[in-house]
Design an enzyme around this catalytic site. Sequence first.
Site, mmCIF file in Angstrom:
data_model
loop_
_atom_site.group_PDB
_atom_site.id
_atom_site.type_symbol
_atom_site.label_atom_id
_atom_site.label_comp_id
_atom_site.label_asym_id
_atom_site.label_seq_id
_atom_site.Cartn_x
_atom_site.Cartn_y
_atom_site.Cartn_z
ATOM 1 N N GLN A 197 -4.699 -1.767 9.489
ATOM 2 C CA GLN A 197 -4.577 -3.110 8.911
ATOM 3 C C GLN A 197 -5.138 -4.157 9.866
ATOM 4 O O GLN A 197 -4.809 -4.174 11.050
ATOM 5 C CB GLN A 197 -3.090 -3.401 8.587
ATOM 6 C CG GLN A 197 -2.860 -4.677 7.799
ATOM 7 C CD GLN A 197 -3.487 -4.663 6.405
ATOM 8 O OE1 GLN A 197 -3.611 -3.632 5.776
ATOM 9 N NE2 GLN A 197 -3.898 -5.814 5.920
ATOM 10 N N LYS A 204 0.843 -1.204 0.000
ATOM 11 C CA LYS A 204 0.000 0.000 0.000
ATOM 12 C C LYS A 204 0.876 1.251 0.000
ATOM 13 O O LYS A 204 0.609 2.206 -0.728
ATOM 14 C CB LYS A 204 -0.948 -0.016 1.217
ATOM 15 C CG LYS A 204 -2.027 -1.088 1.088
ATOM 16 C CD LYS A 204 -2.812 -1.328 2.373
ATOM 17 C CE LYS A 204 -3.760 -2.509 2.203
ATOM 18 N NZ LYS A 204 -4.536 -2.869 3.389
ATOM 19 N N ASP A 256 -11.076 2.302 3.555
ATOM 20 C CA ASP A 256 -11.310 0.852 3.489
ATOM 21 C C ASP A 256 -12.798 0.553 3.319
ATOM 22 O O ASP A 256 -13.177 -0.565 2.969
ATOM 23 C CB ASP A 256 -10.846 0.182 4.791
ATOM 24 C CG ASP A 256 -9.488 -0.501 4.650
ATOM 25 O OD1 ASP A 256 -9.153 -0.908 3.529
ATOM 26 O OD2 ASP A 256 -8.795 -0.625 5.673
HETATM 27 N N1 GUN Z 1 -6.935 -7.197 6.198
HETATM 28 C C1 GUN Z 1 -7.295 -7.972 5.151
HETATM 29 N N2 GUN Z 1 -7.808 -7.195 4.159
HETATM 30 C C2 GUN Z 1 -7.778 -5.927 4.611
HETATM 31 C C3 GUN Z 1 -8.172 -4.690 4.034
HETATM 32 O O1 GUN Z 1 -8.677 -4.583 2.924
HETATM 33 N N3 GUN Z 1 -7.977 -3.604 4.822
HETATM 34 C C4 GUN Z 1 -7.438 -3.687 6.070
HETATM 35 N N4 GUN Z 1 -7.317 -2.543 6.756
HETATM 36 N N5 GUN Z 1 -7.072 -4.817 6.611
HETATM 37 C C5 GUN Z 1 -7.241 -5.931 5.888
#
Ligand code: GUN
Length: 291
Positions: free
Chosen positions: A96, A52, A119
């Site tokens: 995350q 990211k 998200d």
């Molecule tokens: N853990 C697994 N997928 C995601 C996601 O799309 N965003 C976040 N913040 N954590 C995750």
Amino acid sequence: MILIDGKKVSEEIKKEIALEVAEIKANGGKTPHLAAILVGNDGGSETYVAHKVKDCGEVGFKSSLFRFENSVTEKELLEKVIEINADSDVDGLIVQLPLPKHISEQKIIEAIDPRKDVDGFHPLNVGRMTIGLPSFVSATPAGIIDLLRRYNIQTSGKHCVVLGRSNIVGKPMSILLSQKSEMGDATVTICHSRTKNLKEITSQADILIAAIGTPNFVTSDMVKNGAVVIDVGTTRVKSEQTKSGFKLTGDVKFDEVAPKCSYITPVPGGVGPMTRISLLKNTLLSSKKIF
Ligand code: GUN
């Protein structure tokens, strides 16, 4: 059978975003800024967050990474979220997941300012998405919709079967596909671990979305001839053939399912890269203040 090239499409969209950001900056506009919170050192989470941050740099965004030990308290984490909420330079904030067991993920998610929730996990965004209002949509379903659109795969009137009912993928996916919209208007069936006659249902799917997280779960006898198959699975299976010691494995038994399909996504290189792009799109959208 057409292989849906998520990597290629994601690179095209990435270029479009980078161009737009360059234009915004040239006109004296604000540089989009994504903040990420990472707790602990789970291998998968480390990789996702590193991707990211890298993606942000590649399209000209600013990014900030805040790291915490596994021992961080819920209170400390909430304080950080509140601090980032108040930082007017930050457009998007992601925490995350998963978080350590002593921290309530729901509490943390609900503390994020919905206007920065790129998200799309905050109940306000989920609710707005559900009733068709402008919102941040969860990255994976948004990426799948973009992929279907780019390949001109019609959803209207189609029977879409979604395997999995997670809040992040299955649930929002089912809502988007059934929504009265250009990439919706489908008849949607959601299947999960308690579904009876699973094979009977999946065999009726014009579009089958596999998001259950069980490697190689979907076999050829579960798929109709000519179906579109979208594989969301990305289980890290131990492998001696890769440098990392892991191999990303999808929910679909690709070799036997692919010959029956009109379109299919590979793993890796299908849905995964599109998920990464969706987060960039949401951050750009947030910097433009959509709501
Ligand atoms: N853990 C697994 N997928 C995601 C996601 O799309 N965003 C976040 N913040 N954590 C995750």
